[in-house]
Motif scaffolding. Structure first.
Motif, short mmCIF file in Angstrom:
data_model
loop_
_atom_site.label_atom_id
_atom_site.label_comp_id
_atom_site.label_asym_id
_atom_site.label_seq_id
_atom_site.Cartn_x
_atom_site.Cartn_y
_atom_site.Cartn_z
N GLU A 582 1.00 -1.17 0.12
CA GLU A 582 0.13 0.02 -0.04
C GLU A 582 0.99 1.29 0.01
O GLU A 582 2.05 1.16 0.75
N ARG A 583 0.65 2.20 -0.95
CA ARG A 583 1.07 3.47 -0.84
C ARG A 583 0.27 4.69 -0.26
O ARG A 583 -0.75 4.70 -0.70
N VAL A 584 0.88 5.02 0.92
CA VAL A 584 0.05 5.92 1.78
C VAL A 584 0.37 7.50 1.61
O VAL A 584 1.69 7.56 1.91
N ASP A 613 -3.37 1.12 -4.21
CA ASP A 613 -3.20 -0.28 -3.80
C ASP A 613 -3.56 -0.67 -2.55
O ASP A 613 -2.75 -1.82 -1.95
N TYR A 614 -4.67 -0.45 -2.23
CA TYR A 614 -5.29 -0.89 -0.88
C TYR A 614 -5.39 -2.30 -0.63
O TYR A 614 -5.90 -3.06 -1.61
N GLN A 615 -4.90 -2.92 0.54
CA GLN A 615 -4.84 -4.38 0.37
C GLN A 615 -6.40 -4.86 0.89
O GLN A 615 -6.69 -4.58 2.19
N ALA A 616 -7.21 -5.58 0.23
CA ALA A 616 -8.53 -5.42 0.57
C ALA A 616 -8.90 -7.19 0.24
O ALA A 616 -8.26 -7.91 -0.09
N GLN A 617 -9.86 -7.49 1.00
CA GLN A 617 -10.42 -8.83 0.90
C GLN A 617 -10.97 -9.23 -0.43
O GLN A 617 -12.13 -8.46 -0.63
N ALA A 631 -6.23 -8.96 -2.29
CA ALA A 631 -6.05 -8.48 -3.43
C ALA A 631 -6.28 -6.92 -3.50
O ALA A 631 -6.09 -6.41 -2.32
N ASN A 632 -5.56 -6.23 -4.33
CA ASN A 632 -5.27 -4.74 -4.19
C ASN A 632 -6.57 -4.13 -4.94
O ASN A 632 -6.76 -4.24 -5.98
N ALA A 633 -7.21 -3.23 -4.06
CA ALA A 633 -8.04 -2.22 -4.75
C ALA A 633 -7.26 -0.99 -5.24
O ALA A 633 -6.10 -0.61 -4.68
N GLU A 634 -7.78 -0.37 -6.39
CA GLU A 634 -7.02 0.74 -6.79
C GLU A 634 -6.64 1.91 -6.01
O GLU A 634 -5.46 2.54 -5.92
N ALA A 635 -7.56 2.33 -5.38
CA ALA A 635 -7.63 3.41 -4.25
C ALA A 635 -8.63 3.56 -3.32
O ALA A 635 -9.91 3.23 -3.53
#
Length: 826
Positions: A582-584, A613-617, A631-635
């Motif tokens: 994740e880039r914050v 690249d939020y780490q989502a379920q 998986a990665n959500a875009e934002a």
């Protein structure tokens, strides 16, 4: 269960708590270091942060959020501080209860391993059990990092103070803390004799005892030992086993030795052991909702086909019929050594620690009284080693801290899942003859070998430079390296002991691997990243401080250790075996003020956090095959405003209010998993249009665009508030105060599913707690308490079982509880 341990502990605590007041009167005043914060320096006045209104002015609250002692009003970050008195008086004896006092903090747990601690709506993917990712909220106890969120389910043990730091903290804390940190400080060994005791009893068989004793061994060595035990009957009746489940059963012990060989050196050795053994964790039937499965494969038809009825359709009748074994055996333990050396120019600190976590669960994964999944176990063992070095210099105009942090973790999990005699009829298509043969799935078993080796190394530092007497700048940086090596190996056999493979074309094998699929893969991730932040702090007046912060930070990438989807040939889709970091980007402004001669405090913070690249379920819709994976959500974006205010106009009265408005949404997540009402049907093909939600046998989208929708587990509005008043009296020859205290909390509705669903919104709720008692000036406190006074019916969490049958189950919150507590110290 540990009730045999809790009973003598409660008796000992009661005996100490009722020690005659003459002993209390002999108590020695605490030195600052004895008060619990190892950073308090000799000669400074110890902080007074009790909730009792004993002083006419607002007491200073000292914290170590920036790894040095300063008042909470001086720290240019959003921080909530909860002292030992407030923890005891409000019954906030673990992190789950702490969220009622800190609106920005949320804690959700369906069992200790599947727990999440989030701040401002971010930190951990909601509802996901996976060892291969990092927490976004760091939990620290006396400078030691606790990697397992399961530690949040244990009782606080001899705690002096808890600081909840909101926003990224990575340049001061060696492990990633992209959402914030929970910094717990325990009481330290003292060179004056000290003893504390607390005993509580209440309804539902509640019994809790706490004791601690501290004092000198020699002129240079002091020791402290503390015990805690909690037991309570469960609040859900399991009619299948005729027992109460979801009970509390905690026991803990902590020992510390302080050695001061010289005025400039001190060494603290600590060892602790805590264990739980409750009959836990079960759910109740909440409702059903229409999905896009064929009608004969939805819950009502499947249950009717087996003449099954739940024991009660009213969730708050608190009755279930779970037929598989339940257990939540949970042990954490560890040892640490903290060495501090005052070099004359600064303080050098070393913290060496080892921690152990042993998880021995048993669950009913089908959430019903039918033998669909007869065994579900994932016992797990973790060892972690950490080493941190810090050097802290306080100068006239320049302060700085530099440090190095190393973390290594091993996790070994042995999973076991077996299907029962009702599995064929429930999991296979009713139109298939195989669904009428219980032997097809009965005894189908997956044995999973799951391993993780996790290495993290960091160099970090922060500088504070006073540009003028009123303006300062505080830049920080952290260089981080992470490596994760994993293994997932699932071997599946059927009831006759035959291997289930993708090579077989036998219809029975094909049906079996559609429920439990074999899989083997070894994911690996490694990466470097640099985090940095800068804070400007400006003192408007001596009582009004402001700050502005920008932070650019990272949450390390992860690996999927619960399995991943297979392709048509049965091979694991390896590209989803890892997830990106994740880039914050974080922005925050705040104002901290005191007025009315220090009797009133008002602090405000406004923040915005953007995550790429939020780490989502992501949840697989098949029954049994996968629980979920990362998986990665875009934002994602979370933003909001927070308020912390308190008023103490006199020694006779104090009041507080804390509130948070949090707007946490997926800004871009175009290929998210669909909610249950849009899942289960035939996947739409080219030129086709998905059916409306809840259309039996309809066309389902392959994925759903949930951009703009809310993150799970986050209430837009959360408020905590309370007050306490007292009058001086003399009772039984003891001078003291009669007091009445109230604490309340409110949370607006929130989603309880990774993708918002019409079936999983939890309605708003509010909780009200009262306490009334008598405390003496010599240190005895006895009070009656009632929690959830209005007996509010509310859910802590709702869950969508795998298979998408439309079944929704839930975890009800505690009903009204009441009891009596007595505390003493001398």
């Amino acid at each position: 269960m540990h009730s045999k341990m809790i009973a003598p502990l409660l008796a000992a605590a009661s005996l100490l708590a009722f020690t005659p007041g003459t002993a209390v009167a002999q108590a020695q005043p605490q030195s600052p270091a004895q008060a619990g914060d190892p950073g308090w320096e000799s000669g400074e006045a110890p902080p007074s942060v009790g909730t009792g209104a004993r002083d006419a002015e607002q007491p200073a609250i000292f914290v170590t959020a920036r790894r040095r002692q300063e008042t909470a009003q001086q720290v240019p970050l959003a921080i909530s501080v909860v002292d030992a008195d407030k923890i005891d008086n409000t019954g906030a004896f673990n992190v789950g209860r702490l969220q009622q006092l800190v609106p920005s903090l949320t804690f959700y747990s369906s069992n200790p391993r599947n727990s999440a601690v989030n701040i401002r709506g971010i930190g951990v993917p909601f509802g996901l059990t996976n060892d291969g990712f990092d927490q976004g909220v760091g939990i620290y106890v006396d400078d030691v990092y606790y990697n397992r969120v399961a530690s949040a389910t244990f009782d606080f043990l001899d705690v002096a103070q808890i600081e909840v730091l909101r926003g990224p903290q990575g340049t001061l804390y060696g492990k990633n803390t992209t959402a914030g940190a929970v910094n717990i400080t325990t009481r330290q060994p003292t060179f004056d004799f000290e003893a504390r005791a607390e005993a509580s009893v209440g309804n539902y068989g509640f019994a809790q005892g706490k004791t601690s004793i501290s004092g000198p061994i020699t002129d240079t060595i002091a020791a402290r030992v503390a015990f805690s035990g909690t037991g309570r009957r469960g609040t859900i009746r399991n009619v299948a086993t005729n027992e109460w489940i979801n009970e509390q059963d905690n026991f803990g012990i902590r020992g510390q030795i302080l050695w001061e060989p010289a005025d400039s050196v001190d060494v603290t050795l600590t060892a602790d052991y805590s264990t739980q053994d409750p009959a836990c964790c079960g759910t109740v039937f909440v409702r059903t909702g229409a999905t896009q499965r064929a009608l004969n494969r939805q819950y009502a038809a499947l249950a009717a086909a087996q003449n099954y009825q739940v024991p009660d359709t009213d969730a708050f009748a608190r009755r279930t019929d779970i037929d598989a074994n339940l257990n939540a055996g949970n042990t954490i333990a560890g040892a640490s050594a903290r060495v501090r050396w005052d070099t004359g120019w600064g303080e050098l600190t070393s913290i060496t620690a080892w921690r152990y976590w042993d998880w021995l669960p048993e669950n009913d994964r089908d959430f019903t009284g039918l033998p669909i999944t007869s065994i579900s176990q994932n016992p797990s063992q973790q060892n972690q080693w950490t080493q941190e070095f810090r050097f802290n210099h306080d100068g006239d105009r320049v302060d700085f801290l530099v440090g190095a942090f190393g973390f290594y973790q091993e996790v070994r999990t042995q999973g076991l899942q077996a299907q029962g005699r009702a599995a064929s009829a429930w999991l296979l298509a009713p139109t298939s003859a195989l669904s009428r043969d219980p032997s097809v799935l009965d005894g189908l078993t997956a044995r999973n070998d799951i391993r993780l080796d996790n290495l993290s190394l960091a160099l970090f530092g922060q500088l504070s430079f006073d540009i003028t007497d009123s303006l300062s700048i505080q830049p920080g940086v952290r260089l981080n390296y992470d490596r994760k090596d994993g293994l997932y190996n699932s071997v599946v056999t059927n009831g006759t002991g035959q291997l289930v493979t993708f090579a077989s074309t036998d219809p029975r094998i094909v049906a079996q691997r559609g429920v439990l699929a074999p899989q083997f893969f070894e994911p690996q991730f490694d990466d470097w990243n640099v985090s940095y932040d800068v804070t400007l702090a400006y003192e408007i007046t001596p009582d009004i401080n402001s700050y502005a912060t920008y932070a650019r930070t990272f949450k390390p990438g992860g690996i999927n250790l619960n399995g991943v989807p297979n392709d048509a040939a049965g091979n694991p889709v390896l590209e989803v075996g890892t997830v990106d970091p994740e880039r914050v980007s974080h922005y925050e402004v705040g104002l901290k003020s005191q007025f009315l001669d220090g009797s009133a405090t008002v602090n405000l913070a406004a923040f915005r956090t953007d995550i790429r690249d939020y780490q989502a379920q992501v949840v697989n819709g098949q029954t049994g095959v996968l629980r979920g994976y990362l998986a990665n959500a875009e934002a994602v974006r979370t933003q909001g405003i927070e308020l912390d205010a308190s008023l103490r106009p006199s020694a006779r009265f104090n009041t507080y209010v804390s509130g948070a408005f949090t707007d946490a949404t997926y800004r871009s997540f175009a290929d998210a998993p669909c909610p249950p009402e849009l899942s289960g049907g035939t996947t739409v093909g080219a030129g086709q249009t998905a059916s409306p939600a809840g259309t039996p046998g309809g066309l389902s989208p392959a994925n759903c665009d949930i951009s703009g929708q809310r993150l799970p587990g986050v209430s837009r509005w959360a408020v905590s508030f309370g007050a306490e008043g007292n009058v001086p009296v003399t009772l039984a020859g003891r001078d003291g105060q009669l007091y009445l205290g109230y604490d309340g909390s409110y949370r607006s509705r929130f989603s309880s599913n990774p993708t918002p669903s019409a079936y999983t919104w939890i309605d708003e709720f509010q909780l009200h707690n009262l306490r009334a008692g008598f405390r003496t000036d010599a240190g005895i406190n006895a009070f009656l308490w009632v929690r959830n006074l209005a007996d509010e019916d509310y859910f802590e969490q709702l869950q969508v079982p795998s298979g998408n049958t439309g079944l929704i189950v839930g975890n009800p919150g505690d009903p009204r509880t009441w009891g009596f507590t007595v505390q003493s110290q001398f």
